[in-house]
Write a protein that holds these residues in place. Structure first.
Motif, PDB file in Angstrom:
ATOM      1  N   ASP A   1       0.646  -1.215  -0.050  1.00 17.59           N
ATOM      2  CA  ASP A   1       0.034  -0.615   0.538  1.00 17.59           C
ATOM      3  C   ASP A   1       0.747   1.288   0.165  1.00 17.59           C
ATOM      4  O   ASP A   1       0.488   1.629  -0.441  1.00 17.59           O
ATOM      5  N   LYS A   2       2.336   1.281   1.077  1.00 20.73           N
ATOM      6  CA  LYS A   2       2.895   2.294   0.420  1.00 20.73           C
ATOM      7  C   LYS A   2       3.350   2.429  -0.455  1.00 20.73           C
ATOM      8  O   LYS A   2       3.788   4.124  -0.959  1.00 20.73           O
ATOM      9  N   ILE A   3       4.076   1.823  -1.271  1.00 30.24           N
ATOM     10  CA  ILE A   3       4.927   1.541  -2.388  1.00 30.24           C
ATOM     11  C   ILE A   3       3.594   1.505  -3.364  1.00 30.24           C
ATOM     12  O   ILE A   3       3.808   3.127  -3.787  1.00 30.24           O
ATOM     13  N   VAL A   4       2.543   1.680  -3.819  1.00 29.41           N
ATOM     14  CA  VAL A   4       0.996   2.444  -4.213  1.00 29.41           C
ATOM     15  C   VAL A   4       1.436   4.152  -4.367  1.00 29.41           C
ATOM     16  O   VAL A   4       1.433   4.838  -5.343  1.00 29.41           O
ATOM     17  N   GLN A   5       1.023   4.636  -2.634  1.00 31.50           N
ATOM     18  CA  GLN A   5       1.367   5.418  -2.307  1.00 31.50           C
ATOM     19  C   GLN A   5       2.272   6.454  -2.858  1.00 31.50           C
ATOM     20  O   GLN A   5       2.645   7.634  -3.349  1.00 31.50           O
ATOM     21  N   ALA A   6       3.049   6.062  -2.736  1.00 27.59           N
ATOM     22  CA  ALA A   6       4.741   6.627  -3.362  1.00 27.59           C
ATOM     23  C   ALA A   6       4.636   6.477  -4.790  1.00 27.59           C
ATOM     24  O   ALA A   6       4.944   7.549  -5.255  1.00 27.59           O
ATOM     25  N   VAL A   7       4.086   6.202  -5.737  1.00 29.66           N
ATOM     26  CA  VAL A   7       4.799   5.262  -6.624  1.00 29.66           C
ATOM     27  C   VAL A   7       3.551   6.604  -7.250  1.00 29.66           C
ATOM     28  O   VAL A   7       3.603   7.604  -8.053  1.00 29.66           O
ATOM     29  N   ALA A   8       2.234   6.743  -6.677  1.00 28.98           N
ATOM     30  CA  ALA A   8       0.764   7.669  -6.792  1.00 28.98           C
ATOM     31  C   ALA A   8       1.700   9.382  -6.589  1.00 28.98           C
ATOM     32  O   ALA A   8       1.884  10.400  -7.705  1.00 28.98           O
ATOM     33  N   THR A   9       2.191   9.274  -6.029  1.00 28.89           N
ATOM     34  CA  THR A   9       3.086  10.414  -5.217  1.00 28.89           C
ATOM     35  C   THR A   9       4.043  11.275  -6.179  1.00 28.89           C
ATOM     36  O   THR A   9       3.555  12.411  -6.441  1.00 28.89           O
ATOM     37  N   ILE A  10       5.444  10.071  -6.528  1.00 32.95           N
ATOM     38  CA  ILE A  10       5.866  10.611  -7.492  1.00 32.95           C
ATOM     39  C   ILE A  10       5.671  10.845  -8.917  1.00 32.95           C
ATOM     40  O   ILE A  10       5.085  11.694  -9.485  1.00 32.95           O
ATOM     41  N   THR A  11       4.889  10.025  -9.531  1.00 32.74           N
ATOM     42  CA  THR A  11       3.592  10.356 -10.899  1.00 32.74           C
ATOM     43  C   THR A  11       3.058  11.483 -10.538  1.00 32.74           C
ATOM     44  O   THR A  11       3.071  12.392 -11.791  1.00 32.74           O
ATOM     45  N   ASP A  12       2.876  11.930  -9.053  1.00 29.88           N
ATOM     46  CA  ASP A  12       1.745  13.281  -9.658  1.00 29.88           C
ATOM     47  C   ASP A  12       2.642  14.806  -9.699  1.00 29.88           C
ATOM     48  O   ASP A  12       3.027  15.311 -10.455  1.00 29.88           O
ATOM     49  N   MET A  13       3.866  14.223  -8.979  1.00 32.67           N
ATOM     50  CA  MET A  13       4.910  15.016  -9.126  1.00 32.67           C
ATOM     51  C   MET A  13       6.024  16.003  -9.756  1.00 32.67           C
ATOM     52  O   MET A  13       5.999  16.571 -11.220  1.00 32.67           O
ATOM     53  N   SER A  14       5.700  14.123 -10.480  1.00 33.61           N
ATOM     54  CA  SER A  14       6.104  14.282 -12.127  1.00 33.61           C
ATOM     55  C   SER A  14       5.459  15.198 -13.098  1.00 33.61           C
ATOM     56  O   SER A  14       6.238  15.921 -14.109  1.00 33.61           O
ATOM     57  N   SER A  15       4.695  15.193 -13.061  1.00 40.20           N
ATOM     58  CA  SER A  15       3.180  16.058 -13.776  1.00 40.20           C
ATOM     59  C   SER A  15       3.458  17.455 -13.201  1.00 40.20           C
ATOM     60  O   SER A  15       3.104  17.923 -14.320  1.00 40.20           O
ATOM     61  N   GLN A  16       3.388  17.122 -12.026  1.00 43.61           N
ATOM     62  CA  GLN A  16       3.652  18.945 -11.721  1.00 43.61           C
ATOM     63  C   GLN A  16       4.932  20.019 -12.247  1.00 43.61           C
ATOM     64  O   GLN A  16       4.708  20.876 -13.193  1.00 43.61           O
ATOM     65  N   ILE A  17       6.081  18.730 -11.810  1.00 42.95           N
ATOM     66  CA  ILE A  17       7.060  19.563 -13.076  1.00 42.95           C
ATOM     67  C   ILE A  17       7.097  19.562 -14.214  1.00 42.95           C
ATOM     68  O   ILE A  17       7.098  20.488 -15.356  1.00 42.95           O
ATOM     69  N   ALA A  18       6.392  18.714 -15.137  1.00 42.94           N
ATOM     70  CA  ALA A  18       6.256  18.819 -16.219  1.00 42.94           C
ATOM     71  C   ALA A  18       5.608  20.040 -16.533  1.00 42.94           C
ATOM     72  O   ALA A  18       5.382  21.101 -17.507  1.00 42.94           O
ATOM     73  N   THR A  19       4.004  20.537 -15.956  1.00 46.81           N
ATOM     74  CA  THR A  19       3.814  20.973 -15.933  1.00 46.81           C
ATOM     75  C   THR A  19       4.067  22.551 -16.083  1.00 46.81           C
ATOM     76  O   THR A  19       3.634  24.173 -17.003  1.00 46.81           O
ATOM     77  N   SER A  20       4.507  22.369 -14.877  1.00 46.18           N
ATOM     78  CA  SER A  20       5.513  23.754 -14.353  1.00 46.18           C
ATOM     79  C   SER A  20       6.918  24.347 -15.617  1.00 46.18           C
ATOM     80  O   SER A  20       6.835  25.050 -16.370  1.00 46.18           O
TER      81      SER A  20
END
Length: 76
Positions: A1-20
């Motif tokens: 469960d923690k791994i899934v959350q970490a991957v989701a957080t990393i994916t969200d951060m990557s998306s934010q970085i791409a948008t920025s």
């Protein structure tokens, strides 16, 4: 469960970085266009100033001729 959350957080951060990064690219493009416009206005201003100098010289020459004609009329 923690791994899934970490991957989701990393994916969200990557998306934010791409948008920025995209937003920064757009801002850089806008700045480039504005700088180009400023350079164009500066060029037109320079040309207008040169034309003013030329016109002033022509007026000065004509005034000299007019003074000479008036002087001839006064003495003639």
């Amino acid at each position: 469960d923690k791994i899934v959350q970490a991957v989701a957080t990393i994916t969200d951060m990557s998306s934010q970085i791409a948008t920025s990064a995209e937003e920064q690219s757009q801002v850089a493009d806008e700045m480039d266009q504005r700088i180009t416009n400023i350079a164009s206005v500066a060029d037109r201003t320079t040309r207008a100033a040169q034309e003013t100098v030329t016109a002033t010289g022509a007026i000065r020459e004509q005034m000299g001729r007019l003074r000479a004609l008036v002087a001839d009329l006064k003495t003639g």
